[in-house]
Design an enzyme around this catalytic site. Sequence first.
Site, PDB file in Angstrom:
ATOM      1  CG  ASP A 185      33.947  39.899  41.082  1.00 63.55           C
ATOM      2  OD1 ASP A 185      34.617  40.950  41.126  1.00 63.55           O
ATOM      3  OD2 ASP A 185      34.320  38.823  41.576  1.00 63.55           O
ATOM      4  CG  ASP A 240      31.970  39.548  44.297  1.00 65.18           C
ATOM      5  OD1 ASP A 240      32.797  39.324  45.183  1.00 65.18           O
ATOM      6  OD2 ASP A 240      31.685  40.717  43.895  1.00 65.18           O
TER       7      ASP A 240
HETATM    8  N1  URA Z   1      29.129  39.829  48.858  1.00 60.98           N
HETATM    9  C1  URA Z   1      28.711  39.466  47.615  1.00 60.98           C
HETATM   10  O1  URA Z   1      28.946  40.155  46.639  1.00 60.98           O
HETATM   11  N2  URA Z   1      28.023  38.315  47.501  1.00 60.98           N
HETATM   12  C2  URA Z   1      27.728  37.521  48.548  1.00 60.98           C
HETATM   13  O2  URA Z   1      27.071  36.501  48.356  1.00 60.98           O
HETATM   14  C3  URA Z   1      28.172  37.926  49.825  1.00 60.98           C
HETATM   15  C4  URA Z   1      28.870  39.079  49.961  1.00 60.98           C
END
Ligand code: URA
Length: 210
Positions: A204, A201
């Site tokens: 994150d 992510d």
């Molecule tokens: N958003 C993200 O941060 N990571 C992904 O792999 C897909 C969407």
Amino acid sequence: MSDHLTVVKHPLVQHKLTLMRDKGTSTASFRRLLREITQLLAYEITREMPLTSRAIETPMEEMEAPILAGKKLALVSILRAGNGMLDGVLELIPSARVGFVGLYRDEETLQPVQYYFKAPDGLNDRLVIAVDPMLATGNSSAAAIDLLKGAGATDIRFLCLLAAPEGVARMKEAHPDVPIVTASLDRGLNEKGYIMPGLGDAGDRMFGTK
Ligand code: URA
């Protein structure tokens, strides 16, 4: 730009991307690397910005020197992860105006839900660069471009760090006139809509949340 998808294979981009993908990379390093890669990708996405010339005097003689033709630029961050790409572009183009599109992804349907939209005036006169590190399903990216077109934008480019084939296909179907520049076209999405091998992510990882 003529190609719908440009993958920037420059060794510096690829090296920095590997460091970003590595799960052991710290939040601080991830943020710095994202800013650096964004600058290198921005170099590519602005390659065809129109130039004019201006008469100047070097210490040696007069010359007609190339200078940007002054097409105004709007940078639009797709919240929240797009914010990690703003500084890199703004260091290169400090006079760019900045807009924000707030969309979150419904984790059940994977469809985008809008919660914020603020764009600079005169979008129709500007080159608009929308930034979001991860082009995954393409649903939120396509929805963000819908909003920008609805606000008058006609010359739009999309800058991302990683793209999945599914997202590229979705964007090509919805917005074939919007060129995409990325550092990698990854294998595909997993069942939760994450890019594989990806980097997890992006929001994150850059903000240190979970
Ligand atoms: N958003 C993200 O941060 N990571 C992904 O792999 C897909 C969407």
